[in-house]
Design a protein around this motif. Structure first.
Motif, mmCIF file in Angstrom:
data_model
loop_
_atom_site.group_PDB
_atom_site.id
_atom_site.type_symbol
_atom_site.label_atom_id
_atom_site.label_comp_id
_atom_site.label_asym_id
_atom_site.label_seq_id
_atom_site.Cartn_x
_atom_site.Cartn_y
_atom_site.Cartn_z
ATOM 1 N N THR A 92 0.848 -1.211 0.000
ATOM 2 C CA THR A 92 0.000 0.000 0.000
ATOM 3 C C THR A 92 0.876 1.252 0.000
ATOM 4 O O THR A 92 1.787 1.391 0.821
ATOM 5 N N LEU A 93 0.550 2.164 -0.914
ATOM 6 C CA LEU A 93 1.303 3.414 -1.006
ATOM 7 C C LEU A 93 0.802 4.403 0.042
ATOM 8 O O LEU A 93 -0.414 4.546 0.242
ATOM 9 N N ILE A 94 1.736 5.077 0.709
ATOM 10 C CA ILE A 94 1.341 6.037 1.755
ATOM 11 C C ILE A 94 1.893 7.415 1.421
ATOM 12 O O ILE A 94 3.099 7.573 1.200
ATOM 13 N N LEU A 95 0.990 8.387 1.368
ATOM 14 C CA LEU A 95 1.393 9.772 1.103
ATOM 15 C C LEU A 95 1.221 10.591 2.379
ATOM 16 O O LEU A 95 0.116 10.691 2.915
ATOM 17 N N LEU A 96 2.334 11.135 2.878
ATOM 18 C CA LEU A 96 2.284 11.975 4.080
ATOM 19 C C LEU A 96 2.181 13.434 3.646
ATOM 20 O O LEU A 96 3.040 13.933 2.919
ATOM 21 N N LEU A 97 1.144 14.097 4.107
ATOM 22 C CA LEU A 97 0.909 15.484 3.690
ATOM 23 C C LEU A 97 0.762 16.336 4.944
ATOM 24 O O LEU A 97 -0.287 16.284 5.603
ATOM 25 N N HIS A 98 1.814 17.005 5.315
ATOM 26 C CA HIS A 98 1.729 17.779 6.567
ATOM 27 C C HIS A 98 2.746 18.904 6.557
ATOM 28 O O HIS A 98 3.692 18.906 5.756
ATOM 29 N N ASN A 99 2.565 19.848 7.464
ATOM 30 C CA ASN A 99 3.557 20.905 7.679
ATOM 31 C C ASN A 99 4.711 20.336 8.475
ATOM 32 O O ASN A 99 4.533 19.414 9.277
ATOM 33 N N GLY A 100 5.881 20.913 8.309
ATOM 34 C CA GLY A 100 7.012 20.561 9.167
ATOM 35 C C GLY A 100 7.775 19.353 8.664
ATOM 36 O O GLY A 100 7.406 18.717 7.670
ATOM 37 N N MET A 101 8.860 19.029 9.385
ATOM 38 C CA MET A 101 9.698 17.882 9.028
ATOM 39 C C MET A 101 10.081 17.112 10.289
ATOM 40 O O MET A 101 9.944 17.621 11.388
ATOM 41 N N GLY A 102 10.561 15.871 10.092
ATOM 42 C CA GLY A 102 11.013 15.086 11.239
ATOM 43 C C GLY A 102 10.103 13.910 11.543
ATOM 44 O O GLY A 102 10.395 13.114 12.434
ATOM 45 N N VAL A 103 9.013 13.794 10.791
ATOM 46 C CA VAL A 103 8.057 12.708 11.041
ATOM 47 C C VAL A 103 8.635 11.366 10.600
ATOM 48 O O VAL A 103 8.520 10.361 11.311
ATOM 49 N N ILE A 104 9.283 11.368 9.447
ATOM 50 C CA ILE A 104 9.776 10.115 8.868
ATOM 51 C C ILE A 104 10.741 9.431 9.839
ATOM 52 O O ILE A 104 10.679 8.219 10.048
ATOM 53 N N GLU A 105 11.599 10.253 10.466
ATOM 54 C CA GLU A 105 12.552 9.710 11.449
ATOM 55 C C GLU A 105 11.818 8.981 12.569
ATOM 56 O O GLU A 105 12.324 8.018 13.127
ATOM 57 N N LYS A 106 10.605 9.427 12.893
ATOM 58 C CA LYS A 106 9.853 8.832 14.017
ATOM 59 C C LYS A 106 9.179 7.511 13.633
ATOM 60 O O LYS A 106 8.682 6.784 14.483
ATOM 61 N N LEU A 107 9.109 7.224 12.313
ATOM 62 C CA LEU A 107 8.369 6.034 11.865
ATOM 63 C C LEU A 107 9.239 4.777 11.822
ATOM 64 O O LEU A 107 8.741 3.679 11.596
ATOM 65 N N GLY A 108 10.543 4.948 12.003
ATOM 66 C CA GLY A 108 11.438 3.780 11.964
ATOM 67 C C GLY A 108 11.602 3.278 10.548
ATOM 68 O O GLY A 108 11.488 4.045 9.580
ATOM 69 N N GLN A 109 11.800 1.966 10.423
ATOM 70 C CA GLN A 109 12.027 1.412 9.080
ATOM 71 C C GLN A 109 10.755 1.488 8.229
ATOM 72 O O GLN A 109 9.681 1.083 8.693
ATOM 73 N N LEU A 110 10.894 1.975 7.001
ATOM 74 C CA LEU A 110 9.709 2.122 6.146
ATOM 75 C C LEU A 110 9.606 0.913 5.216
ATOM 76 O O LEU A 110 10.367 0.792 4.262
ATOM 77 N N ASN A 111 8.662 0.020 5.496
ATOM 78 C CA ASN A 111 8.509 -1.164 4.646
ATOM 79 C C ASN A 111 7.585 -0.915 3.462
ATOM 80 O O ASN A 111 7.678 -1.566 2.429
ATOM 81 N N ASN A 112 6.658 0.040 3.636
ATOM 82 C CA ASN A 112 5.752 0.389 2.533
ATOM 83 C C ASN A 112 6.396 1.462 1.661
ATOM 84 O O ASN A 112 7.288 2.167 2.117
ATOM 85 N N PRO A 113 5.898 1.623 0.426
ATOM 86 C CA PRO A 113 6.358 2.789 -0.346
ATOM 87 C C PRO A 113 5.768 4.075 0.256
ATOM 88 O O PRO A 113 4.560 4.155 0.467
ATOM 89 N N PHE A 114 6.621 5.045 0.540
ATOM 90 C CA PHE A 114 6.176 6.301 1.157
ATOM 91 C C PHE A 114 6.474 7.481 0.238
ATOM 92 O O PHE A 114 7.575 7.569 -0.319
ATOM 93 N N LEU A 115 5.491 8.382 0.144
ATOM 94 C CA LEU A 115 5.706 9.649 -0.544
ATOM 95 C C LEU A 115 5.561 10.768 0.477
ATOM 96 O O LEU A 115 4.763 10.646 1.419
#
Ligand code: PAF
Length: 297
Positions: A92-115
Protein backbone atom coordinates in the motif's frame (compact mmCIF):
# COMPACT_ATOMS: atom_id res chain seq x y z
CA UNK A 1 -8.99 3.70 -6.92
CA UNK A 2 -9.74 2.71 -3.31
CA UNK A 3 -8.30 5.39 -1.06
CA UNK A 4 -8.34 6.08 2.69
CA UNK A 5 -7.69 9.58 3.98
CA UNK A 6 -6.32 9.47 7.52
CA UNK A 7 -7.02 12.68 9.41
CA UNK A 8 -10.01 14.63 8.21
CA UNK A 9 -9.29 18.27 9.02
CA UNK A 10 -9.62 20.93 6.31
CA UNK A 11 -6.99 19.51 3.93
CA UNK A 12 -8.16 15.91 4.46
CA UNK A 13 -11.74 16.93 3.62
CA UNK A 14 -10.60 18.81 0.49
CA UNK A 15 -8.87 15.64 -0.74
CA UNK A 16 -11.87 13.44 0.16
CA UNK A 17 -14.26 15.72 -1.75
CA UNK A 18 -12.08 16.12 -4.83
CA UNK A 19 -11.28 12.41 -5.13
CA UNK A 20 -14.92 11.44 -4.59
CA UNK A 21 -15.97 13.81 -7.37
CA UNK A 22 -13.53 12.06 -9.75
CA UNK A 23 -15.16 8.70 -8.97
CA UNK A 24 -12.58 7.27 -6.56
CA UNK A 25 -13.82 5.07 -3.71
CA UNK A 26 -12.82 7.15 -0.71
CA UNK A 27 -13.27 6.85 3.01
CA UNK A 28 -12.06 8.85 5.99
CA UNK A 29 -10.15 7.44 8.95
CA UNK A 30 -10.85 9.10 12.27
CA UNK A 31 -9.51 8.84 15.82
CA UNK A 32 -12.92 7.88 17.17
CA UNK A 33 -13.24 4.35 15.80
CA UNK A 34 -17.01 4.25 16.47
CA UNK A 35 -17.63 7.15 14.08
CA UNK A 36 -18.73 5.69 10.74
CA UNK A 37 -19.81 8.85 8.90
CA UNK A 38 -18.27 12.23 8.29
CA UNK A 39 -20.02 15.36 7.04
CA UNK A 40 -17.86 16.98 4.40
CA UNK A 41 -19.09 20.50 3.75
CA UNK A 42 -16.75 22.72 1.76
CA UNK A 43 -17.01 26.25 0.46
CA UNK A 44 -14.70 26.16 -2.54
CA UNK A 45 -12.41 29.03 -3.66
CA UNK A 46 -14.94 30.14 -6.31
CA UNK A 47 -17.78 30.20 -3.76
CA UNK A 48 -19.67 27.00 -4.73
CA UNK A 49 -20.29 24.31 -2.12
CA UNK A 50 -19.55 20.57 -1.83
CA UNK A 51 -21.72 18.62 0.60
CA UNK A 52 -21.62 14.88 1.18
CA UNK A 53 -21.62 12.37 3.98
CA UNK A 54 -18.54 10.21 3.56
CA UNK A 55 -18.07 6.75 5.13
CA UNK A 56 -15.37 6.36 7.77
CA UNK A 57 -13.36 3.77 9.67
CA UNK A 58 -14.24 0.73 7.58
CA UNK A 59 -11.40 -1.73 8.20
CA UNK A 60 -12.03 -3.69 4.99
CA UNK A 61 -11.82 -0.48 2.97
CA UNK A 62 -8.57 0.36 4.80
CA UNK A 63 -6.98 -3.00 4.06
CA UNK A 64 -8.02 -2.87 0.39
CA UNK A 65 -6.97 0.74 -0.16
CA UNK A 66 -4.25 1.20 -2.77
CA UNK A 67 -3.39 4.61 -1.37
CA UNK A 68 -3.44 6.12 2.13
CA UNK A 69 -3.28 9.90 2.31
CA UNK A 70 -2.20 11.02 5.77
CA UNK A 71 -3.37 14.54 6.56
CA UNK A 72 -2.74 14.55 10.29
CA UNK A 73 -0.75 17.11 12.24
CA UNK A 74 2.95 16.22 12.28
CA UNK A 75 2.94 15.36 15.99
CA UNK A 76 -0.02 12.95 15.60
CA UNK A 77 1.33 10.86 12.72
CA UNK A 78 3.52 8.22 14.36
CA UNK A 79 0.91 7.42 17.05
CA UNK A 80 -1.89 6.97 14.52
CA UNK A 81 -0.02 5.50 11.59
CA UNK A 82 2.16 2.88 13.29
CA UNK A 83 -0.84 0.73 14.43
CA UNK A 84 -2.47 1.12 10.97
CA UNK A 85 0.71 -0.19 9.30
CA UNK A 86 0.16 -3.53 11.08
CA UNK A 87 -3.15 -3.99 9.21
CA UNK A 88 -2.29 -3.05 5.67
CA UNK A 89 -0.32 -4.86 2.98
CA UNK A 90 3.33 -3.84 2.51
CA UNK A 91 2.45 -2.75 -1.03
CA UNK A 92 0.00 0.00 0.00
CA UNK A 93 1.30 3.41 -1.01
CA UNK A 94 1.34 6.04 1.75
CA UNK A 95 1.39 9.77 1.10
CA UNK A 96 2.28 11.97 4.08
CA UNK A 97 0.91 15.48 3.69
CA UNK A 98 1.73 17.78 6.57
CA UNK A 99 3.56 20.90 7.68
CA UNK A 100 7.01 20.56 9.17
CA UNK A 101 9.70 17.88 9.03
CA UNK A 102 11.01 15.09 11.24
CA UNK A 103 8.06 12.71 11.04
CA UNK A 104 9.78 10.12 8.87
CA UNK A 105 12.55 9.71 11.45
CA UNK A 106 9.85 8.83 14.02
CA UNK A 107 8.37 6.03 11.86
CA UNK A 108 11.44 3.78 11.96
CA UNK A 109 12.03 1.41 9.08
CA UNK A 110 9.71 2.12 6.15
CA UNK A 111 8.51 -1.16 4.65
CA UNK A 112 5.75 0.39 2.53
CA UNK A 113 6.36 2.79 -0.35
CA UNK A 114 6.18 6.30 1.16
CA UNK A 115 5.71 9.65 -0.54
CA UNK A 116 6.12 13.01 1.11
CA UNK A 117 3.95 15.90 0.07
CA UNK A 118 3.50 19.54 0.85
CA UNK A 119 0.63 21.71 -0.18
CA UNK A 120 0.04 25.42 -0.34
CA UNK A 121 -3.72 24.91 -0.53
CA UNK A 122 -5.10 26.97 2.30
CA UNK A 123 -8.27 26.42 4.23
CA UNK A 124 -9.82 26.85 7.65
CA UNK A 125 -12.84 25.37 9.38
CA UNK A 126 -15.65 26.93 11.34
CA UNK A 127 -18.81 25.17 12.57
CA UNK A 128 -17.83 22.11 10.52
CA UNK A 129 -17.66 24.08 7.27
CA UNK A 130 -14.33 24.12 5.45
CA UNK A 131 -13.50 27.45 3.81
CA UNK A 132 -11.11 26.51 1.03
CA UNK A 133 -9.63 29.94 0.35
CA UNK A 134 -6.83 29.23 -2.08
CA UNK A 135 -6.05 26.55 -4.68
CA UNK A 136 -2.34 26.07 -4.12
CA UNK A 137 0.25 23.69 -5.50
CA UNK A 138 0.84 20.24 -4.03
CA UNK A 139 4.28 18.73 -4.54
CA UNK A 140 4.70 15.02 -3.93
CA UNK A 141 7.76 12.84 -4.26
CA UNK A 142 9.45 9.62 -3.17
CA UNK A 143 11.16 9.25 0.19
CA UNK A 144 12.25 5.63 -0.08
CA UNK A 145 13.59 3.49 -2.88
CA UNK A 146 10.37 1.52 -3.42
CA UNK A 147 8.25 4.64 -3.91
CA UNK A 148 10.29 5.97 -6.85
CA UNK A 149 8.06 4.20 -9.38
CA UNK A 150 4.83 5.90 -8.23
CA UNK A 151 5.04 9.00 -10.40
CA UNK A 152 1.65 8.09 -11.97
CA UNK A 153 -0.03 8.90 -8.63
CA UNK A 154 0.71 12.59 -9.25
CA UNK A 155 -1.35 12.37 -12.47
CA UNK A 156 -4.23 10.62 -10.71
CA UNK A 157 -4.29 13.25 -7.96
CA UNK A 158 -3.79 16.11 -10.40
CA UNK A 159 -6.86 14.95 -12.26
CA UNK A 160 -8.88 15.53 -9.06
CA UNK A 161 -7.07 18.42 -7.39
CA UNK A 162 -5.47 21.06 -9.56
CA UNK A 163 -1.71 21.48 -9.44
CA UNK A 164 -0.34 18.23 -8.06
CA UNK A 165 3.26 18.00 -9.23
CA UNK A 166 5.74 15.13 -8.94
CA UNK A 167 9.24 15.99 -7.74
CA UNK A 168 12.25 13.71 -7.35
CA UNK A 169 13.75 16.43 -5.12
CA UNK A 170 10.90 16.50 -2.65
CA UNK A 171 13.18 17.02 0.39
CA UNK A 172 14.47 20.26 -1.12
CA UNK A 173 10.90 21.48 -1.64
CA UNK A 174 9.97 20.39 1.90
CA UNK A 175 12.79 22.60 3.19
CA UNK A 176 11.52 25.62 1.25
CA UNK A 177 8.07 25.03 2.73
CA UNK A 178 9.60 24.50 6.18
CA UNK A 179 11.32 27.88 5.83
CA UNK A 180 8.01 29.56 4.99
CA UNK A 181 6.35 27.90 7.98
CA UNK A 182 9.25 28.99 10.25
CA UNK A 183 8.43 32.57 9.23
CA UNK A 184 4.67 32.73 8.80
CA UNK A 185 3.45 30.46 11.57
CA UNK A 186 5.24 31.76 14.69
CA UNK A 187 5.19 35.40 13.50
CA UNK A 188 1.42 35.35 13.00
CA UNK A 189 1.20 33.97 16.55
CA UNK A 190 3.56 36.68 17.85
CA UNK A 191 1.56 39.50 16.22
CA UNK A 192 -1.82 37.75 16.43
CA UNK A 193 -2.52 38.64 12.82
CA UNK A 194 -3.46 37.35 9.37
CA UNK A 195 -0.62 36.19 7.11
CA UNK A 196 -0.92 39.31 4.94
CA UNK A 197 -0.17 41.62 7.89
CA UNK A 198 3.36 40.20 8.05
CA UNK A 199 4.48 42.44 5.17
CA UNK A 200 5.07 45.21 7.72
CA UNK A 201 7.71 43.13 9.54
CA UNK A 202 10.04 42.70 6.58
CA UNK A 203 13.25 43.46 8.51
CA UNK A 204 12.43 40.86 11.15
CA UNK A 205 11.44 38.36 8.44
CA UNK A 206 14.69 38.79 6.57
CA UNK A 207 16.76 38.32 9.76
CA UNK A 208 14.97 35.04 10.46
CA UNK A 209 15.43 33.91 6.86
CA UNK A 210 19.21 34.46 7.09
CA UNK A 211 19.40 31.93 9.95
CA UNK A 212 17.32 29.39 8.01
CA UNK A 213 19.33 29.96 4.85
CA UNK A 214 22.61 29.22 6.71
CA UNK A 215 21.25 25.86 7.87
CA UNK A 216 19.93 24.96 4.41
CA UNK A 217 23.25 25.87 2.81
CA UNK A 218 25.19 23.83 5.39
CA UNK A 219 23.21 20.68 4.67
CA UNK A 220 23.92 21.07 0.96
CA UNK A 221 20.42 21.83 -0.23
CA UNK A 222 19.93 23.48 -3.56
CA UNK A 223 19.06 26.92 -2.15
CA UNK A 224 19.34 30.49 -3.33
CA UNK A 225 18.76 33.30 -0.80
CA UNK A 226 16.76 35.59 -3.08
CA UNK A 227 14.71 32.69 -4.41
CA UNK A 228 13.95 31.67 -0.81
CA UNK A 229 12.91 35.21 0.16
CA UNK A 230 10.68 35.54 -2.92
CA UNK A 231 9.15 32.09 -2.30
CA UNK A 232 8.20 33.07 1.26
CA UNK A 233 6.76 36.48 0.29
CA UNK A 234 4.80 34.82 -2.51
CA UNK A 235 3.14 32.46 0.00
CA UNK A 236 2.40 35.38 2.35
CA UNK A 237 0.80 37.24 -0.59
CA UNK A 238 -1.23 34.27 -1.82
CA UNK A 239 -2.49 33.44 1.70
CA UNK A 240 -2.74 37.05 2.91
CA UNK A 241 -6.33 36.66 4.01
CA UNK A 242 -5.59 33.52 6.03
CA UNK A 243 -4.94 32.86 9.65
CA UNK A 244 -1.97 30.46 9.80
CA UNK A 245 -2.58 26.97 11.12
CA UNK A 246 -0.40 27.76 14.14
CA UNK A 247 -2.38 30.84 15.08
CA UNK A 248 -5.59 28.83 14.66
CA UNK A 249 -4.14 26.13 16.95
CA UNK A 250 -3.14 28.66 19.62
CA UNK A 251 -6.54 30.36 19.44
CA UNK A 252 -8.29 26.99 19.75
CA UNK A 253 -6.01 25.85 22.60
CA UNK A 254 -4.58 23.02 20.53
CA UNK A 255 -1.03 21.71 20.44
CA UNK A 256 0.91 23.36 17.59
CA UNK A 257 3.41 21.91 15.10
CA UNK A 258 6.24 24.18 16.38
CA UNK A 259 8.45 21.19 17.33
CA UNK A 260 8.33 19.97 13.72
CA UNK A 261 8.79 23.44 12.22
CA UNK A 262 11.07 25.83 14.16
CA UNK A 263 12.07 23.02 16.55
CA UNK A 264 13.28 20.89 13.63
CA UNK A 265 15.28 23.79 12.20
CA UNK A 266 16.90 24.59 15.58
CA UNK A 267 17.92 20.95 16.09
CA UNK A 268 19.54 20.81 12.65
CA UNK A 269 21.31 24.14 13.35
CA UNK A 270 22.71 22.76 16.62
CA UNK A 271 24.29 19.82 14.80
CA UNK A 272 26.25 22.28 12.63
CA UNK A 273 26.93 24.81 15.44
CA UNK A 274 24.90 27.50 13.71
CA UNK A 275 23.36 30.10 16.01
CA UNK A 276 19.67 30.77 15.50
CA UNK A 277 18.73 33.36 18.17
CA UNK A 278 15.74 34.77 16.26
CA UNK A 279 14.25 31.33 15.66
CA UNK A 280 15.01 30.31 19.27
CA UNK A 281 13.00 33.31 20.52
CA UNK A 282 10.03 32.46 18.30
CA UNK A 283 10.19 28.83 19.40
CA UNK A 284 10.12 29.85 23.08
CA UNK A 285 7.29 32.31 22.48
CA UNK A 286 5.05 29.65 20.92
CA UNK A 287 6.00 27.02 23.55
CA UNK A 288 5.14 29.48 26.33
CA UNK A 289 1.78 30.30 24.76
CA UNK A 290 1.03 26.59 24.34
CA UNK A 291 1.72 26.08 28.05
CA UNK A 292 -0.27 29.09 29.23
CA UNK A 293 -3.27 28.52 26.97
CA UNK A 294 -3.65 24.83 26.78
CA UNK A 295 -4.42 21.88 28.88
CA UNK A 296 -3.40 18.84 26.82
CA UNK A 297 -4.94 15.52 27.54
O1 PAF B 1 0.43 26.38 8.18
C1 PAF B 1 -0.17 27.14 7.41
O2 PAF B 1 -1.05 27.92 7.79
C2 PAF B 1 0.18 27.10 5.92
O3 PAF B 1 1.17 26.14 5.74
C3 PAF B 1 0.65 28.44 5.37
C4 PAF B 1 1.22 28.22 3.99
C5 PAF B 1 1.66 29.10 6.26
C6 PAF B 1 -0.52 29.36 5.07
O4 PAF B 1 -1.21 29.81 6.17
Amino acid sequence: MKITVIGCGSIGKIFLAALHLRGHEVQGWLKLSSQTNLVVNIKKPKGDFFYKIITCNNIKHLINSKLLIVCLKAWQISNVLLPVLDFIPKTTLILLLHNGMGVIEKLGQLNNPFLSGITTNSAWQKNNIVFHTNNGVTHIGPINRISKSFKFIADILNDAIPNVVWSDQIINICWYKLASNCIINPLTVKYNCKNGNLFQFSEEIENIIIEIYKVMKKINLDVNKNKLINYIYDIIKKTSNNYSSMLQDIRNCKKTEIDYITGYLINKAKIYHINTPKNNNLYQLVKNLEKINCDYK
